[in-house]
Design a protein around this motif. Structure first.
Motif, PDB file in Angstrom:
ATOM      1  N   VAL A  12       0.838  -1.196   0.000  1.00  0.00           N
ATOM      2  CA  VAL A  12       0.000   0.000   0.000  1.00  0.00           C
ATOM      3  C   VAL A  12       0.880   1.255   0.000  1.00  0.00           C
ATOM      4  N   ILE A  24       5.536  10.428  -6.087  1.00  0.00           N
ATOM      5  CA  ILE A  24       6.959  10.770  -6.191  1.00  0.00           C
ATOM      6  C   ILE A  24       7.215  11.980  -7.112  1.00  0.00           C
ATOM      7  N   GLY A  25       6.541  12.003  -8.261  1.00  0.00           N
ATOM      8  CA  GLY A  25       6.741  13.112  -9.194  1.00  0.00           C
ATOM      9  C   GLY A  25       6.295  14.440  -8.602  1.00  0.00           C
ATOM     10  N   TYR A  26       5.118  14.428  -7.978  1.00  0.00           N
ATOM     11  CA  TYR A  26       4.594  15.658  -7.372  1.00  0.00           C
ATOM     12  C   TYR A  26       5.506  16.180  -6.265  1.00  0.00           C
ATOM     13  N   THR A  36       4.505   5.636  -5.579  1.00  0.00           N
ATOM     14  CA  THR A  36       4.498   5.710  -7.048  1.00  0.00           C
ATOM     15  C   THR A  36       3.591   6.843  -7.520  1.00  0.00           C
ATOM     16  N   GLU A  37       2.456   7.022  -6.827  1.00  0.00           N
ATOM     17  CA  GLU A  37       1.538   8.112  -7.192  1.00  0.00           C
ATOM     18  C   GLU A  37       2.146   9.474  -6.914  1.00  0.00           C
ATOM     19  N   ILE A  46       8.765  15.670  -5.857  1.00  0.00           N
ATOM     20  CA  ILE A  46       9.997  16.226  -6.430  1.00  0.00           C
ATOM     21  C   ILE A  46       9.720  17.603  -7.029  1.00  0.00           C
ATOM     22  N   ALA A  62       3.999   1.491  -1.056  1.00  0.00           N
ATOM     23  CA  ALA A  62       4.748   1.602  -2.319  1.00  0.00           C
ATOM     24  C   ALA A  62       3.859   2.145  -3.437  1.00  0.00           C
ATOM     25  N   ARG A  63       2.596   1.740  -3.422  1.00  0.00           N
ATOM     26  CA  ARG A  63       1.680   2.287  -4.443  1.00  0.00           C
ATOM     27  C   ARG A  63       1.526   3.792  -4.255  1.00  0.00           C
ATOM     28  N   VAL A 114      10.905   2.615  -5.584  1.00  0.00           N
ATOM     29  CA  VAL A 114      10.279   3.765  -6.242  1.00  0.00           C
ATOM     30  C   VAL A 114      11.233   4.964  -6.230  1.00  0.00           C
ATOM     31  N   ALA A 151      13.149   6.626  -9.534  1.00  0.00           N
ATOM     32  CA  ALA A 151      13.024   8.053  -9.853  1.00  0.00           C
ATOM     33  C   ALA A 151      14.404   8.699  -9.920  1.00  0.00           C
TER      34      ALA A 151
END
Lengths: 335, 232
Positions: free
Chosen positions: A46, A55-57, A52-53, A59, A48-49, A90, A94
């Protein structure tokens, strides 16, 4: 040197920009408190999911807060060792993608080294060598920090980490999650001497810890009281439990400092935010003429700024990771 | 438009390159447990073999799964962060669609099938093919391969990994459809992902790299448990 730090080893998705290993330009941390409360703890898949959702935001937020773009980044530092494997992956995925796309160096770090650097980041004047106690829900180590990036592991937990004991007791008492802050708060009006709980391995010559027996003692006493229909003075139970943990951590740490004939103690990790732990460490160290350092509260729990700071120190030693960097959930601290 | 396609949902790191729908490269690197370790090297080697660098490509296609939960987290994270870092448009492509696309010339109807890793439970979807592409019919299927049997009415090609075994299970359930069911063993293809992404990107259908997430098609065990518990 401007370093982007990334940390996803447990349940905090975090990114930070740190200049020259000392100046935090920004720090973005997305906690998973909602998931913790829903599941009563960290569920690796849970968590890790969610990483993944987010990580981009996260950073992007770290870059935006600092008013920088990825073009300004000169290296990427990431937690690659110790933690939940699917969560670590994850962050490393990235980090290596950014390193490759921007053609900047990459360095993978041990999570505990990050915590050691959280205190160096908070107190650049902190002298070496020193003894560092890292204490959180996931780790509980005594480390002889000989100099930056050179470590001798003195002891670690044989079962539960101290923070884990806080979490489990809080869960058992129905106080919620995470356990550290709620027990800290609940203990304030309580009597720490109301109950005499064991100080696990406090007399043992090793520097290892064990908190699962203490946890069982608290739970058994609680059940016993319920069976007898007695009143449950929660603040007293919480304060007595907390005192047993604090006494053990302080006694072992000070013995390590004396054994190494040092005068400096660093206490880091999530539990280093505990007010009673800080108070007892401060008082005891003062009596003994030892200097004790705690990180800024924002750097106690998992964060990426400490990873960037550790990354800078390693890079100054000429270390780099290549793009085949992998994750090692149970790696020793090394150094 | 040159597009890089990656898919790490299976036991390979699939990396491909396409110029529009013309395949330039398609490599499946074996990666059983080390897809994270290999993937960026794999991408680099495919680009270099084509005489290209990341800067030369105009878009990125990412296989979203379903498949290995760990694999798709790695692939989607790499895809989104490469797109974000190199400022390239990105399109997420369901791995089932890419499997069907790669086999589109072989049958009018295709069932793309992916092993869920648990018993005979599979992820599947049905596609209607044409010369240029595939279109999905109906919803994604997650369940026992046996439960696909009543859904097979006209001749169909099963495409995916371990596919002959699935065909045997299906035919054991209903031997009467023996002539209708063919099987084609196939791995995820980076080139198929790249081609489908190129088509989408040319139509302006790019995804936000930051919000790109894997297509799990199955809740984690903890989610299943807690949702069940809440119902009670």
């Amino acid at each position: 040197m401007l370093i982007l730090g990334i940390e996803t080893s447990c349940d905090e998705t975090s990114a930070a920009l740190v200049a020259d290993g000392t100046k935090i330009l920004s720090s973005a941390i997305a906690t998973q408190l909602d998931l913790l409360k829903k599941y009563g703890g960290v569920v690796p898949e849970v968590a890790a999911r969610r990483h993944t959702e987010l990580i981009g935001y996260v950073i992007k937020e770290a870059l935006d807060k600092a008013g920088r773009t990825l073009d300004d980044i000169e290296a990427v530092a990431v937690t690659s060792r110790q933690g939940l494997i699917s969560c670590l992956m994850v962050g490393v995925a990235a980090a290596k993608s950014i390193s490759y796309a921007k053609n900047v160096p990459l360095i993978g770090l041990h999570h505990i080294e990050g915590h050691i650097f959280a205190n160096i980041l908070s107190h650049p004047e902190m002298p070496f060598p020193h003894v560092c106690l890292t204490v959180s829900g996931g780790h509980n180590m005594l480390v002889h920090v000989q100099e930056k990036c050179r470590y001798e592991l003195l002891g670690t937990t044989l079962d539960d980490a101290a923070g884990e004991a806080f979490d489990k007791i809080a869960k058992f008492l129905g106080l919620g999650f995470p356990g550290g802050p709620v027990i800290d708060k609940l203990s304030k009006p309580g009597n720490p001497e109301a109950f005499s709980f064991p100080r696990p391995m406090i007399k043992n010559k090793s520097f290892d810890f064990s908190f699962s027996g203490l946890k069982t003692a608290v739970i058994n006493m609680f059940k016993d009281k319920i069976a007898r229909g007695e009143k449950l003075p929660l603040p007293d139970i919480a304060a007595s439990f907390q005192e047993a943990v604090v006494d053990t951590l302080v006694a072992k740490t000070l013995r390590a400092v004396e054994m190494k004939d040092l005068k400096v103690v660093s206490v880091t990790g999530g539990v280093s935010a505990n007010s009673r732990l800080r108070q007892v460490f401060t008082e005891t160290c003062k009596r003994k003429g030892i200097k004790v350092f705690f990180p800024d509260l924002s750097l106690c729990t998992d964060n990426a700024a400490m990873i960037a700071a550790a990354g800078y120190a390693r890079m100054m030693l000429g270390e780099r990771s290549d793009l085949r960097l992998n994750v090692f959930p149970n790696a020793p601290l090394g150094g | 438009m040159i597009v890089l396609g990656i898919d790490t949902s299976g036991y390979v790191n699939a990396v491909g390159l396409a110029d529009g729908t013309r395949v330039l490269a398609d490599v499946a690197f074996p990666a059983k447990t080390d897809s994270l370790e290999q993937i960026v090297d794999n991408i680099d080697s495919v680009l270099k073999s084509a005489g290209l660098s990341l800067e030369d490509i105009q878009g990125i296609g990412v296989g979203l799964g379903p498949g290995s939960w760990t694999g798709i987290k790695v692939g989607v994270t790499v895809g989104k962060m490469l797109a974000f870092s190199a400022d390239k448009p990105v399109a997420g492509i369901p791995t089932l669609e890419a499997l069907a696309y790669a086999a589109r010339k072989k049958s009018l109807f295709i069932y793309a099938v992916i092993n869920s890793g648990v018993g005979d439970t599979v992820y599947a979807a049905r596609y209607h093919t044409s010369k240029n592409g595939v279109s999905q019919e109906g919803e994604y299927f997650t369940g026992s391969i046996k439960d696909l049997v009543p859904l097979i009415n006209e001749p169909v090609l099963l495409v995916g990994g371990d596919i002959k075994r699935y065909r045997d299970i299906i035919l054991k359930e209903n031997p009467l459809i023996r002539n209708k069911v063919k099987a084609l063993e196939a791995l995820p293809s980076g080139a198929a992902v790249a081609c489908l992404a190129a088509v989408r990107l040319a139509r302006g259908m790019k995804d936000n790299p930051l919000s790109l997430t894997p297509l799990y098609l199955k809740e984690s065990t903890a989610e299943v448990f807690i949702n069940k518990y809440k119902v009670k």
